[in-house]
Write a protein that holds these residues in place. Sequence first.
Motif, PDB file in Angstrom:
ATOM      1  N   VAL A  26       0.840  -1.204   0.000  1.00 34.89           N
ATOM      2  CA  VAL A  26       0.000   0.000   0.000  1.00 34.89           C
ATOM      3  C   VAL A  26       0.872   1.251   0.000  1.00 34.89           C
ATOM      4  CG1 VAL A  26      -1.683   1.346   1.321  1.00 34.89           C
ATOM      5  CG2 VAL A  26      -1.945  -1.140   1.119  1.00 34.89           C
ATOM      6  N   ALA A  27       1.902   1.263   0.839  1.00 30.16           N
ATOM      7  CA  ALA A  27       2.764   2.440   0.963  1.00 30.16           C
ATOM      8  C   ALA A  27       3.496   2.745  -0.341  1.00 30.16           C
ATOM      9  CB  ALA A  27       3.769   2.240   2.096  1.00 30.16           C
ATOM     10  N   LEU A  30       0.768   3.724  -3.223  1.00 28.31           N
ATOM     11  CA  LEU A  30       0.147   5.015  -2.944  1.00 28.31           C
ATOM     12  C   LEU A  30       1.190   6.123  -2.870  1.00 28.31           C
ATOM     13  CD1 LEU A  30      -2.535   6.394  -2.381  1.00 28.31           C
ATOM     14  CD2 LEU A  30      -2.260   5.847   0.040  1.00 28.31           C
ATOM     15  N   TYR A  52      -2.574  15.785   1.730  1.00 31.29           N
ATOM     16  CA  TYR A  52      -2.458  14.384   2.170  1.00 31.29           C
ATOM     17  C   TYR A  52      -1.134  14.170   2.905  1.00 31.29           C
ATOM     18  CZ  TYR A  52      -1.959   9.313   1.838  1.00 31.29           C
ATOM     19  OH  TYR A  52      -1.758   7.988   2.136  1.00 31.29           O
ATOM     20  N   PHE A  56      -0.838  13.271   7.080  1.00 35.65           N
ATOM     21  CA  PHE A  56      -0.361  11.988   7.593  1.00 35.65           C
ATOM     22  C   PHE A  56       1.022  12.098   8.237  1.00 35.65           C
ATOM     23  CE2 PHE A  56      -3.753  10.360   4.901  1.00 35.65           C
ATOM     24  CZ  PHE A  56      -4.273   9.359   5.702  1.00 35.65           C
ATOM     25  N   TRP A  68      -9.378   5.242  12.700  1.00 37.06           N
ATOM     26  CA  TRP A  68      -9.917   4.277  11.726  1.00 37.06           C
ATOM     27  C   TRP A  68     -10.701   3.168  12.427  1.00 37.06           C
ATOM     28  CZ3 TRP A  68      -9.159   7.808   8.799  1.00 37.06           C
ATOM     29  CH2 TRP A  68      -7.965   8.220   8.232  1.00 37.06           C
ATOM     30  N   PHE A  87      -3.960  -0.938   5.818  1.00 38.76           N
ATOM     31  CA  PHE A  87      -4.189   0.331   5.107  1.00 38.76           C
ATOM     32  C   PHE A  87      -3.836   1.538   5.975  1.00 38.76           C
ATOM     33  CE2 PHE A  87      -6.630  -2.523   2.476  1.00 38.76           C
ATOM     34  CZ  PHE A  87      -6.393  -2.031   1.204  1.00 38.76           C
ATOM     35  N   MET A  91      -1.038   3.833   4.429  1.00 38.57           N
ATOM     36  CA  MET A  91      -1.373   5.205   4.040  1.00 38.57           C
ATOM     37  C   MET A  91      -0.486   6.215   4.747  1.00 38.57           C
ATOM     38  SD  MET A  91      -5.546   4.933   3.953  1.00 38.57           S
ATOM     39  CE  MET A  91      -5.777   6.684   3.649  1.00 38.57           C
ATOM     40  N   SER A  92      -0.136   5.940   6.001  1.00 39.32           N
ATOM     41  CA  SER A  92       0.739   6.856   6.729  1.00 39.32           C
ATOM     42  C   SER A  92       2.132   6.893   6.110  1.00 39.32           C
ATOM     43  CB  SER A  92       0.817   6.436   8.195  1.00 39.32           C
ATOM     44  OG  SER A  92       1.650   7.320   8.920  1.00 39.32           O
ATOM     45  N   ALA A  94       2.935   6.064   3.129  1.00 35.01           N
ATOM     46  CA  ALA A  94       2.868   6.579   1.762  1.00 35.01           C
ATOM     47  C   ALA A  94       3.156   8.069   1.722  1.00 35.01           C
ATOM     48  CB  ALA A  94       1.493   6.293   1.165  1.00 35.01           C
TER      49      ALA A  94
END
Length: 219
Positions: A26-27, A30, A52, A56, A68, A87, A91-92, A94
Amino acid sequence: MLYFSMAALLKGVLTTLVVTLGASLVAVALGLAVGLIRVSTCGPLRWAAITYIEFFRGTSLLVQLYVWFFVLPFFGLVMSPWTVAIFGIGMSYAAYGAEVVRAAIQAVDRGQYEASIALNFDRATMLRRIVLPQAIRAMLPPWGNLLIELLKTTSLVFFITITEFTTAAKLAADTTGNYLLFFGLALFGYYVIARVLITPFVRGLERRLSRGFVREALA
């Protein structure tokens, strides 16, 4: 008792590996996308990427996981602990990876851009054929560091009910009373995972992507 504690510890290691792999995918995906948008010529997209990244990077990952997992259900969005772990962490990281992407792209020699313009390449072709192949080689070392940090950060998923490596070691130590053994295993376990899996993988990519490029020897 020791046998069952070791079995639980191995299960914790497997959990950590799965979360690390999922969050890393994911990282990377993204982070690359947000990094490319960050250098976009479209103002609204660029500012969305900046927002974004700043959000983060500027907030606590643990608090993000809490939001979350514990807060979003109040708004009707319920996610499993595994989904939040993979996720949420991905996401963090990323956001940090996006800045690595941006810096690597901007570090490509300006002459490469001028040559692309002279060859009448559009921006997408220039990025795909000229800029990214060079930028990716520069991204790999810092991305390797980020993935190792991500591995160690997986210990936070204990707070959303997942028993990973660190928590399994703590529980085994509490059960057996052998804190030296199990915390020692946890300490060196993370090092072994990083040294045996992540570091060789990243260095292998570096060697593979460096083929055909002239290297300057440092005196």
